[in-house]
Design a protein around this motif. Structure first.
Motif, PDB file in Angstrom:
ATOM      1  N   VAL A 100      -0.158  29.055 -21.848  1.00 43.08           N
ATOM      2  CA  VAL A 100      -1.370  28.696 -22.604  1.00 43.08           C
ATOM      3  C   VAL A 100      -2.360  29.852 -22.592  1.00 43.08           C
ATOM      4  CG1 VAL A 100      -3.374  27.160 -22.650  1.00 43.08           C
ATOM      5  CG2 VAL A 100      -1.095  26.226 -22.241  1.00 43.08           C
ATOM      6  N   ILE A 150       6.336  26.819 -25.165  1.00 40.67           N
ATOM      7  CA  ILE A 150       5.253  25.950 -25.629  1.00 40.67           C
ATOM      8  C   ILE A 150       5.807  24.986 -26.674  1.00 40.67           C
ATOM      9  CG2 ILE A 150       3.072  25.868 -26.922  1.00 40.67           C
ATOM     10  CD1 ILE A 150       2.330  28.548 -25.729  1.00 40.67           C
ATOM     11  N   LEU A 170       4.426  22.094 -29.460  1.00 36.87           N
ATOM     12  CA  LEU A 170       3.215  21.574 -30.102  1.00 36.87           C
ATOM     13  C   LEU A 170       3.527  21.149 -31.525  1.00 36.87           C
ATOM     14  CD1 LEU A 170       0.814  24.607 -30.836  1.00 36.87           C
ATOM     15  CD2 LEU A 170       3.291  24.723 -30.736  1.00 36.87           C
ATOM     16  N   HIS A 195      -4.534  22.070 -24.963  1.00 36.83           N
ATOM     17  CA  HIS A 195      -3.686  21.760 -23.813  1.00 36.83           C
ATOM     18  C   HIS A 195      -4.353  20.690 -22.950  1.00 36.83           C
ATOM     19  CE1 HIS A 195      -1.919  22.753 -19.716  1.00 36.83           C
ATOM     20  NE2 HIS A 195      -0.849  22.459 -20.432  1.00 36.83           N
ATOM     21  N   ILE A 219      -0.692  20.161 -26.421  1.00 35.14           N
ATOM     22  CA  ILE A 219       0.236  21.274 -26.187  1.00 35.14           C
ATOM     23  C   ILE A 219       0.953  21.018 -24.867  1.00 35.14           C
ATOM     24  CG2 ILE A 219       0.421  23.735 -25.654  1.00 35.14           C
ATOM     25  CD1 ILE A 219      -1.931  24.253 -27.457  1.00 35.14           C
ATOM     26  N   THR A 220       2.265  21.180 -24.887  1.00 42.58           N
ATOM     27  CA  THR A 220       3.052  21.085 -23.655  1.00 42.58           C
ATOM     28  C   THR A 220       3.458  22.490 -23.250  1.00 42.58           C
ATOM     29  OG1 THR A 220       3.892  18.904 -24.281  1.00 42.58           O
ATOM     30  CG2 THR A 220       5.111  20.119 -22.587  1.00 42.58           C
TER      31      THR A 220
END
Length: 433
Positions: free
Chosen positions: A414, A381, A383, A402, A407-408
């Motif tokens: 997630v 993740i 962020l 997300h 958020i990636t």
């Protein structure tokens, strides 16, 4: 032992930066009347308040004197001068998921005079507070805000949403039970004491809350000579069957037009049992001559919509309230409990550097966690620290951020983070600070 913010010196970076801009950044000495009065007057001016009188200044100083007060002045300004910018801070326990506590650098009274905008003052104030907190080893900063567009750039995230409730009492009615115990009127001083007692008990079980202070309770109860709507303030308390204090309600009554019908505005409803919550809501909604009840800063899991006969008589408006800023990521995350096991590597971006890095977060089935810095690890993740700070108390969903592109990560990561961070009960914050 909790750090006393008053022992932390003025931040040298902000001191130097504002000096280069022709301004003097310093800690304000509240033991000097002229300096203290100027600081408080500037703070009131910044929040568009009325010019304070002597009673208001004396009342406010009881609170201000317990905090670390920073003022920005024109060079050579006399002791009586109003600063062109203000802020203050103190270290307070923040309740975290699982019922533990974490030291938080609480920031308040952030103002910049309208004559001194666009000069980098707000940046120096806020970054100076964050550097001061980090230098003192405080792992979290927090504030409540008058404007929501400013603080994300400093790494703060909107973490604790709340609801504003407006109830049409004639439509909503009452559909809940009548709890045993009794509701009784109390005088202002007793109300202030009772609010403080119940609030301190109740806040320990809800993530996102912090202790209040005597000046706050006196203002809500009308016991303060400087309290807003002091002459309208009223209050009741709830005692259970054993005669134990379990809840308190501070409110004002305001006439609607000339019809001799009223709106009851709740300043604070604090309760530590479901019966106390229901009894105090019932008192408000069934008050004689009251057509409308309003209450702000209510938790998102407030039972009120389920206590009335017609929930369409209740209007809920959700808004941001508590903002958090992680400074020491390992300390912050190991202080809270997790609701599900998790093992993820987070890449945290932080332009100010406090929480930046790659971190492996692991929590076991007991809810305990470990956090360690890692290198050359596969990132699950990515962020910004503001997004991670929003997630910290468990009241904002990772899936929401997300979906907003903050958020990636893939969907599985997630969901794993969401399951781990969710908090029970729903986090809330019932006061301004």
């Amino acid at each position: 032992m909790t750090t006393d913010a008053r022992d932390v010196p003025a931040d040298p970076t902000s001191t130097e930066r504002l000096s280069a801009a022709g301004l003097d950044y310093r800690i304000v000495d509240l033991t000097v009347d002229e300096t203290a009065n100027g600081f408080q007057r500037a703070a009131d001016r910044g929040f568009l308040g009325a010019e304070p009188n002597a009673e208001s200044l004396a009342q406010g100083r009881k609170t201000f004197a317990q905090r670390r007060n920073i003022g920005v002045y024109e060079p050579g300004a006399p002791a009586t001068a109003l600063p062109v910018a203000t802020t203050n801070a103190w270290v307070t326990p923040l309740t975290v998921p699982g019922g533990g506590e974490l030291d938080m650098w609480a920031i308040s009274m952030v103002t910049v005079a309208a004559t001194h905008r666009r000069r980098g003052i707000a940046r120096s104030l806020l970054e100076g507070e964050l550097r001061a907190a980090a230098s003192a080893g405080v792992p979290m900063a927090g504030l409540t805000v008058s404007e929501a567009t400013i603080y994300g750039r400093y790494g703060f995230g909107s973490a604790i949403p709340v609801a504003h409730l407006t109830i049409d009492t004639r439509r909503a009615g009452w559909g809940g039970a009548t709890p045993s115990g009794r509701v009784e009127y109390v005088d202002r001083e007793t109300l202030a004491a009772d609010i403080g007692t119940v609030h301190e008990r109740a806040r320990r079980g809800v993530a996102g809350r912090i202790p209040g202070w005597q000046g706050r309770w006196e203002g809500l109860s009308g016991a303060s000579p400087a309290g807003q709507d002091r002459d309208k303030a009223r209050g009741v308390r709830f005692l259970d069957d054993a005669g134990e204090l379990r809840g308190a309600l501070a409110y004002t009554l305001n006439e609607k037009g000339d019809s001799f019908r009223f709106r009851l505005d709740i300043g604070l409803l604090v309760a530590e049992t479901p019966d106390a919550v229901a009894a105090l809501w019932r008192f408000a909604l069934q008050h004689d001559l009251v057509d409308e009840v309003t209450a702000d800063l209510r938790p998102l899991d407030d039972p009120l919509p389920w206590l009335v006969s017609d929930p369409r008589g209740v209007t809920q408006v959700v808004h941001d309230h508590g903002w958090l800023r992680i400074l020491d990521l390992p300390t912050a995350f190991t202080a809270r409990r997790f609701s599900a096991p998790v093992d993820l590597v987070l890449r945290v971006e932080d332009s100010l550097g406090f929480a930046a890095g790659d971190w492996r977060l692991r929590a076991d089935a007991s809810g305990g966690a470990t956090v360690e810095a890692v290198t050359d690890a596969e990132i699950d993740i990515t962020l910004d620290v503001s997004a991670l700070s929003s997630l910290y108390s468990g009241g904002v969903r990772a899936a929401t951020l997300h979906g907003a592109g903050l958020i990636t990560a893939d969907a599985a990561a997630v969901e794993a983070l969401d399951r781990a961070l969710v908090a029970f009960p729903v986090p809330s914050l019932d006061i301004w600070y």
